[in-house]
Scaffold this motif. Structure first.
Motif, PDB file in Angstrom:
ATOM      1  N   SER A  58     -54.062 -13.380   2.458  1.00  0.00           N
ATOM      2  CA  SER A  58     -54.048 -14.548   3.339  1.00  0.00           C
ATOM      3  C   SER A  58     -52.956 -14.448   4.405  1.00  0.00           C
ATOM      4  CB  SER A  58     -53.845 -15.825   2.530  1.00  0.00           C
ATOM      5  OG  SER A  58     -54.928 -16.006   1.657  1.00  0.00           O
ATOM      6  N   LEU A  59     -51.845 -13.830   4.057  1.00  0.00           N
ATOM      7  CA  LEU A  59     -50.735 -13.681   5.007  1.00  0.00           C
ATOM      8  C   LEU A  59     -50.858 -12.403   5.828  1.00  0.00           C
ATOM      9  CD1 LEU A  59     -47.903 -14.910   2.619  1.00  0.00           C
ATOM     10  CD2 LEU A  59     -48.891 -16.164   4.562  1.00  0.00           C
ATOM     11  N   GLU A  60     -51.922 -11.629   5.539  1.00  0.00           N
ATOM     12  CA  GLU A  60     -52.227 -10.383   6.241  1.00  0.00           C
ATOM     13  C   GLU A  60     -51.085  -9.369   6.170  1.00  0.00           C
ATOM     14  OE1 GLU A  60     -53.389 -11.729  10.166  1.00  0.00           O
ATOM     15  OE2 GLU A  60     -55.370 -12.290   9.459  1.00  0.00           O
ATOM     16  N   VAL A  61     -50.577  -9.187   4.946  1.00  0.00           N
ATOM     17  CA  VAL A  61     -49.550  -8.187   4.665  1.00  0.00           C
ATOM     18  C   VAL A  61     -49.952  -7.409   3.421  1.00  0.00           C
ATOM     19  CG1 VAL A  61     -47.682  -9.544   5.712  1.00  0.00           C
ATOM     20  CG2 VAL A  61     -48.129  -9.775   3.271  1.00  0.00           C
ATOM     21  N   GLU A  62     -49.307  -6.288   3.212  1.00  0.00           N
ATOM     22  CA  GLU A  62     -49.510  -5.528   1.979  1.00  0.00           C
ATOM     23  C   GLU A  62     -48.743  -6.230   0.856  1.00  0.00           C
ATOM     24  OE1 GLU A  62     -51.390  -2.784   1.448  1.00  0.00           O
ATOM     25  OE2 GLU A  62     -52.084  -3.037   3.508  1.00  0.00           O
ATOM     26  N   PRO A  63     -49.257  -6.225  -0.369  1.00  0.00           N
ATOM     27  CA  PRO A  63     -48.526  -6.857  -1.469  1.00  0.00           C
ATOM     28  C   PRO A  63     -47.080  -6.366  -1.583  1.00  0.00           C
ATOM     29  CG  PRO A  63     -50.737  -6.326  -2.176  1.00  0.00           C
ATOM     30  CD  PRO A  63     -50.561  -5.718  -0.808  1.00  0.00           C
ATOM     31  N   LYS A  64     -46.846  -5.079  -1.338  1.00  0.00           N
ATOM     32  CA  LYS A  64     -45.480  -4.537  -1.438  1.00  0.00           C
ATOM     33  C   LYS A  64     -44.529  -5.202  -0.451  1.00  0.00           C
ATOM     34  CE  LYS A  64     -45.848  -0.677   1.793  1.00  0.00           C
ATOM     35  NZ  LYS A  64     -45.033  -1.302   2.795  1.00  0.00           N
ATOM     36  N   ASP A  65     -45.075  -5.638   0.696  1.00  0.00           N
ATOM     37  CA  ASP A  65     -44.233  -6.284   1.709  1.00  0.00           C
ATOM     38  C   ASP A  65     -43.621  -7.581   1.197  1.00  0.00           C
ATOM     39  OD1 ASP A  65     -44.923  -4.242   3.477  1.00  0.00           O
ATOM     40  OD2 ASP A  65     -46.554  -5.400   4.389  1.00  0.00           O
ATOM     41  N   LEU A  66     -44.274  -8.212   0.251  1.00  0.00           N
ATOM     42  CA  LEU A  66     -43.758  -9.458  -0.305  1.00  0.00           C
ATOM     43  C   LEU A  66     -42.529  -9.231  -1.185  1.00  0.00           C
ATOM     44  CD1 LEU A  66     -47.156 -11.152  -1.248  1.00  0.00           C
ATOM     45  CD2 LEU A  66     -45.762 -11.530   0.805  1.00  0.00           C
ATOM     46  N   PHE A  67     -42.273  -7.966  -1.525  1.00  0.00           N
ATOM     47  CA  PHE A  67     -41.135  -7.634  -2.379  1.00  0.00           C
ATOM     48  C   PHE A  67     -40.023  -6.915  -1.630  1.00  0.00           C
ATOM     49  CE2 PHE A  67     -44.683  -8.263  -5.200  1.00  0.00           C
ATOM     50  CZ  PHE A  67     -44.114  -9.030  -6.216  1.00  0.00           C
ATOM     51  N   GLU A  68     -40.152  -6.803  -0.329  1.00  0.00           N
ATOM     52  CA  GLU A  68     -39.106  -6.157   0.468  1.00  0.00           C
ATOM     53  C   GLU A  68     -38.185  -7.239   1.017  1.00  0.00           C
ATOM     54  OE1 GLU A  68     -41.192  -3.727   3.296  1.00  0.00           O
ATOM     55  OE2 GLU A  68     -41.623  -2.213   1.782  1.00  0.00           O
ATOM     56  N   PHE A  69     -37.140  -7.551   0.247  1.00  0.00           N
ATOM     57  CA  PHE A  69     -36.241  -8.609   0.666  1.00  0.00           C
ATOM     58  C   PHE A  69     -34.786  -8.165   0.677  1.00  0.00           C
ATOM     59  CE2 PHE A  69     -36.744  -9.012  -3.826  1.00  0.00           C
ATOM     60  CZ  PHE A  69     -38.031  -9.467  -4.085  1.00  0.00           C
ATOM     61  N   TYR A  70     -34.562  -6.888   0.969  1.00  0.00           N
ATOM     62  CA  TYR A  70     -33.195  -6.389   1.033  1.00  0.00           C
ATOM     63  C   TYR A  70     -32.352  -7.156   2.039  1.00  0.00           C
ATOM     64  CZ  TYR A  70     -35.191  -3.997   5.033  1.00  0.00           C
ATOM     65  OH  TYR A  70     -35.832  -3.742   6.199  1.00  0.00           O
ATOM     66  N   TYR A  71     -32.928  -7.559   3.161  1.00  0.00           N
ATOM     67  CA  TYR A  71     -32.156  -8.248   4.184  1.00  0.00           C
ATOM     68  C   TYR A  71     -31.846  -9.694   3.811  1.00  0.00           C
ATOM     69  CZ  TYR A  71     -36.633 -10.214   5.500  1.00  0.00           C
ATOM     70  OH  TYR A  71     -37.834 -10.860   5.477  1.00  0.00           O
ATOM     71  N   LEU A  72     -32.414 -10.182   2.726  1.00  0.00           N
ATOM     72  CA  LEU A  72     -32.122 -11.526   2.262  1.00  0.00           C
ATOM     73  C   LEU A  72     -30.939 -11.550   1.290  1.00  0.00           C
ATOM     74  CD1 LEU A  72     -35.775 -12.775   1.600  1.00  0.00           C
ATOM     75  CD2 LEU A  72     -34.328 -13.303   3.560  1.00  0.00           C
ATOM     76  N   LYS A  73     -30.417 -10.390   0.966  1.00  0.00           N
ATOM     77  CA  LYS A  73     -29.295 -10.298   0.040  1.00  0.00           C
ATOM     78  C   LYS A  73     -28.009 -10.712   0.724  1.00  0.00           C
ATOM     79  CE  LYS A  73     -31.165  -6.434  -2.642  1.00  0.00           C
ATOM     80  NZ  LYS A  73     -30.883  -5.080  -3.112  1.00  0.00           N
ATOM     81  N   ASP A  74     -26.993 -11.006  -0.092  1.00  0.00           N
ATOM     82  CA  ASP A  74     -25.701 -11.353   0.503  1.00  0.00           C
ATOM     83  C   ASP A  74     -24.989 -10.090   0.984  1.00  0.00           C
ATOM     84  OD1 ASP A  74     -24.355 -10.173  -1.691  1.00  0.00           O
ATOM     85  OD2 ASP A  74     -24.205 -12.057  -2.752  1.00  0.00           O
ATOM     86  N   SER A  75     -23.910 -10.257   1.732  1.00  0.00           N
ATOM     87  CA  SER A  75     -23.249  -9.112   2.371  1.00  0.00           C
ATOM     88  C   SER A  75     -22.664  -8.118   1.364  1.00  0.00           C
ATOM     89  CB  SER A  75     -22.165  -9.585   3.348  1.00  0.00           C
ATOM     90  OG  SER A  75     -21.185 -10.335   2.687  1.00  0.00           O
ATOM     91  N   VAL A  76     -22.202  -8.582   0.236  1.00  0.00           N
ATOM     92  CA  VAL A  76     -21.654  -7.670  -0.777  1.00  0.00           C
ATOM     93  C   VAL A  76     -22.754  -6.739  -1.288  1.00  0.00           C
ATOM     94  CG1 VAL A  76     -20.631  -7.549  -3.089  1.00  0.00           C
ATOM     95  CG2 VAL A  76     -19.795  -9.241  -1.461  1.00  0.00           C
ATOM     96  N   ASP A  77     -23.929  -7.317  -1.578  1.00  0.00           N
ATOM     97  CA  ASP A  77     -25.055  -6.506  -2.045  1.00  0.00           C
ATOM     98  C   ASP A  77     -25.536  -5.545  -0.966  1.00  0.00           C
ATOM     99  OD1 ASP A  77     -25.097  -7.624  -4.576  1.00  0.00           O
ATOM    100  OD2 ASP A  77     -26.637  -9.097  -4.089  1.00  0.00           O
ATOM    101  N   LEU A  78     -25.561  -6.014   0.281  1.00  0.00           N
ATOM    102  CA  LEU A  78     -25.991  -5.146   1.380  1.00  0.00           C
ATOM    103  C   LEU A  78     -25.047  -3.960   1.536  1.00  0.00           C
ATOM    104  CD1 LEU A  78     -27.050  -7.750   4.081  1.00  0.00           C
ATOM    105  CD2 LEU A  78     -28.540  -6.220   2.802  1.00  0.00           C
ATOM    106  N   LYS A  79     -23.753  -4.211   1.475  1.00  0.00           N
ATOM    107  CA  LYS A  79     -22.771  -3.120   1.594  1.00  0.00           C
ATOM    108  C   LYS A  79     -22.925  -2.127   0.443  1.00  0.00           C
ATOM    109  CE  LYS A  79     -19.355  -5.763   4.182  1.00  0.00           C
ATOM    110  NZ  LYS A  79     -18.058  -6.438   4.154  1.00  0.00           N
ATOM    111  N   SER A  80     -23.141  -2.631  -0.742  1.00  0.00           N
ATOM    112  CA  SER A  80     -23.343  -1.747  -1.895  1.00  0.00           C
ATOM    113  C   SER A  80     -24.581  -0.880  -1.709  1.00  0.00           C
ATOM    114  CB  SER A  80     -23.480  -2.560  -3.181  1.00  0.00           C
ATOM    115  OG  SER A  80     -22.277  -3.203  -3.492  1.00  0.00           O
ATOM    116  N   ASP A  81     -25.665  -1.489  -1.212  1.00  0.00           N
ATOM    117  CA  ASP A  81     -26.896  -0.732  -0.959  1.00  0.00           C
ATOM    118  C   ASP A  81     -26.666   0.361   0.081  1.00  0.00           C
ATOM    119  OD1 ASP A  81     -28.330  -2.218  -2.767  1.00  0.00           O
ATOM    120  OD2 ASP A  81     -29.488  -3.333  -1.275  1.00  0.00           O
TER     121      ASP A  81
END
Length: 107
Positions: A58-81
């Protein structure tokens, strides 16, 4: 670290808004109650695999796209990644990554 249900809910909301859909509109497309969409977006509920497929369609995306939320993490998690990714690079790849980061930061 944020709960996967909350991150998933934010992703659904993000894609829903990009499609200019209300919660009721998305609920109608995937054949669930709009309260269920609200609970998913707020992280209270997590959808079944069948509903994940219907949401993605319905949202016209691949199911995997619904699980790509790295940019929603806080800055500490982003730096660790970032550090984990950089540690996996060979010298040539690290040099290229440095070049890209430096170019991006010096705009």
């Amino acid at each position: 670290m944020m709960n996967i249900k909350i991150l998933f809910g934010r992703k659904i909301k993000e894609y829903r808004k990009k499609k200019n859909l209300t919660q009721a509109g998305l609920a109608e497309l995937v054949n669930v109650d709009d309260k269920h969409i609200s609970c998913i977006e707020s992280g209270k509920n997590f959808p079944s695999s069948d509903l994940i497929e219907r949401l993605a369609t319905s949202l016209e995306v691949e199911p995997k796209d619904l699980f790509e939320f790295y940019y929603l993490k806080d800055s500490v998690d982003l730096k660790s990644d970032i550090i984990l990714m950089l540690n996996k690079l060979n010298k040539e790849e690290l040099s290229l990554a440095h070049k890209y980061i430096r170019t991006f930061l010096l705009k």
